[in-house]
Design an enzyme around this catalytic site. Structure first.
Site, PDB file in Angstrom:
ATOM      1  N   SER A  78       2.004   1.378  -0.272  1.00  0.00           N
ATOM      2  CA  SER A  78       0.744   1.858   0.292  1.00  0.00           C
ATOM      3  C   SER A  78       0.430   1.202   1.634  1.00  0.00           C
ATOM      4  O   SER A  78      -0.092   1.834   2.532  1.00  0.00           O
ATOM      5  CB  SER A  78      -0.396   1.577  -0.691  1.00  0.00           C
ATOM      6  OG  SER A  78      -0.168   2.207  -1.911  1.00  0.00           O
ATOM      7  N   GLY A  93       2.738  -1.456   3.103  1.00  0.00           N
ATOM      8  CA  GLY A  93       3.840  -2.145   3.754  1.00  0.00           C
ATOM      9  C   GLY A  93       5.176  -1.813   3.120  1.00  0.00           C
ATOM     10  O   GLY A  93       5.358  -0.742   2.559  1.00  0.00           O
ATOM     11  N   VAL A 109       8.512  -2.708   0.584  1.00  0.00           N
ATOM     12  CA  VAL A 109       8.783  -3.268  -0.731  1.00  0.00           C
ATOM     13  C   VAL A 109      10.244  -3.690  -0.810  1.00  0.00           C
ATOM     14  O   VAL A 109      11.139  -2.938  -0.422  1.00  0.00           O
ATOM     15  CB  VAL A 109       8.475  -2.236  -1.842  1.00  0.00           C
ATOM     16  CG1 VAL A 109       8.698  -2.844  -3.222  1.00  0.00           C
ATOM     17  CG2 VAL A 109       7.042  -1.737  -1.714  1.00  0.00           C
ATOM     18  N   LYS A 118       6.131  -7.179  -2.257  1.00  0.00           N
ATOM     19  CA  LYS A 118       5.459  -6.185  -1.422  1.00  0.00           C
ATOM     20  C   LYS A 118       4.821  -6.920  -0.257  1.00  0.00           C
ATOM     21  O   LYS A 118       3.996  -7.813  -0.456  1.00  0.00           O
ATOM     22  CB  LYS A 118       4.401  -5.451  -2.227  1.00  0.00           C
ATOM     23  CG  LYS A 118       3.690  -4.335  -1.463  1.00  0.00           C
ATOM     24  CD  LYS A 118       2.740  -3.606  -2.392  1.00  0.00           C
ATOM     25  CE  LYS A 118       2.055  -2.451  -1.677  1.00  0.00           C
ATOM     26  NZ  LYS A 118       1.111  -1.760  -2.578  1.00  0.00           N
ATOM     27  N   ASP A 121      -4.849   6.688  -7.881  1.00  0.00           N
ATOM     28  CA  ASP A 121      -3.650   7.310  -7.307  1.00  0.00           C
ATOM     29  C   ASP A 121      -2.569   7.429  -8.376  1.00  0.00           C
ATOM     30  O   ASP A 121      -1.390   7.196  -8.097  1.00  0.00           O
ATOM     31  CB  ASP A 121      -3.157   6.487  -6.115  1.00  0.00           C
ATOM     32  CG  ASP A 121      -2.164   7.267  -5.247  1.00  0.00           C
ATOM     33  OD1 ASP A 121      -2.184   8.524  -5.311  1.00  0.00           O
ATOM     34  OD2 ASP A 121      -1.377   6.645  -4.524  1.00  0.00           O
TER      35      ASP A 121
END
Length: 355
Positions: free
Chosen positions: A37, A39, A41, A59, A156
């Protein structure tokens, strides 16, 4: 951003050169997994972990590139993840700053995400066994119920945010989650993938726990039918189908009781949708929940009335208020401005959301 050196690339992943990159004197970079979301991973190996538990996910979030709203959300993600402890939720390990970058370490799920699994089966012309679908659905219900009891929204939920570990589903990617600060404070920021968004979210009427229920029903349909519950030739046609279209039904091969539950979850009126707790009490689900307890006791023996966890969630809220008070007010101001807009103005905004 963290300065990772990369050489041989294969698809979205990258293999680091030697000597290996070590973050926080503990986490050894293995490969890039993708973008989250806020940056990037990475898969890392924890030098201090027990044998067999070395692999974890890092993350990274560049604090300097975040606007005030994103900064609030990033801080919230770490705070709320630290309060969650449930088999159906991706486990949070720690968060820290490294070279001006905010890092979050979470559990690694070797089975990738549910969307990948669905596409894999779809391309092979296969479908999930009925009992597998029901088991996954109940486990996800338990995870959602756990979150909602602690006044946490995910906002989400979609197949890409459901991860598989030892064939058990885990809810992850809380980058757009929010703690419910009060019964009148509804999350209003339009976010996520439209296929799973509720009518009230698309109309900017605010989101509450019932919006997560809608999204979970869309995931259930997708597991059964290998396709989205609401589709269309373009973005707006998907939106109109969700807001004004008919409620989809499951194929006849699935139990009538399961179809009824899904239909109730897809009621366009949030107040008429059942909560996760109510669904878990439905006779059809309750019977299979008992069977699941014998098969996977670790996934169902969570004490849903754990007051200690609720206190931890409250402490997280207080911490956020203290450290992010000014920015949080800016975020609320923006949310109120969005709330005042009508659906016509929302249509222009939703076009900017990625499918």
């Amino acid at each position: 951003m963290l300065k990772f050196q990369e050489t041989a690339k294969c698809g979205p992943t990258a293999i680091p050169v030697y000597p290996p990159t070590v973050i926080a004197r503990r986490y050894v970079l293995q490969q890039k997994l993708g973008s989250g979301s806020f940056g990037t991973v990475y898969l890392v190996s924890d030098k201090k972990a027990k044998h067999g538990e070395e692999l974890k996910v890092l993350k990274e979030i560049s604090v300097g590139e975040l606007n005030p709203n994103e900064s609030v959300q990033a801080s919230m993600e770490a705070q709320l993840l630290s309060t969650l402890n449930h088999p159906a939720i991706v486990r949070f390990h720690e968060s820290f700053m490294e070279q001006g970058t905010f890092c979050i370490i979470t559990e690694y799920c070797e089975g990738r995400d549910l969307d990948y699994k669905i596409q894999e089966y779809k391309e092979a012309g296969k479908i999930f066994p009925d009992n597998q679908i029901v088991e996954w659905f109940i486990q996800l219900l338990l995870g959602v119920d756990y979150m909602h009891e602690r006044r946490i929204l995910h906002r989400d939920l979609k197949s890409k945010n459901i991860f598989l570990k030892n064939n058990l589903p885990k809810i992850g990617d809380f980058g757009v989650s929010r703690l419910l600060m009060g019964s009148c404070e509804l999350a209003t920021t339009l976010t996520g993938t439209p296929y799973y968004m509720s009518p009230e979210a698309l109309k900017h009427q605010g989101c509450d726990a019932k919006s997560d229920i809608w999204s979970l029903a869309c995931i259930l349909y997708e597991m059964c039918c290998m396709d989205h519950a609401f589709s269309g030739s373009n973005f707006l046609s998907v939106v109109l189908n969700i807001v004004e279209g008919n409620t989809p039904s499951l194929p006849d091969r699935y139990p009538r009781e399961l179809n009824i539950i899904m239909s109730r979850m897809l009621n366009k009126s949030p107040s008429l949708r059942p909560s996760a707790a109510e669904i878990l009490k439905a006779p059809y689900v309750e019977e299979r929940l008992q069977q699941l307890m014998y098969k996977h006791p670790e996934a169902t023996l969570e004490d849903k009335r754990n007051s200690a966890c609720q206190k931890e969630a409250a402490h997280a809220v207080n911490a956020i208020k203290i450290t992010e008070g000014r920015r949080y007010k800016e975020n609320n101001k923006r949310a109120k401005e969005l709330r005042s807009q009508n659906f016509g103005s929302v249509s222009a905004h939703v076009l900017q959301i990625r499918m």
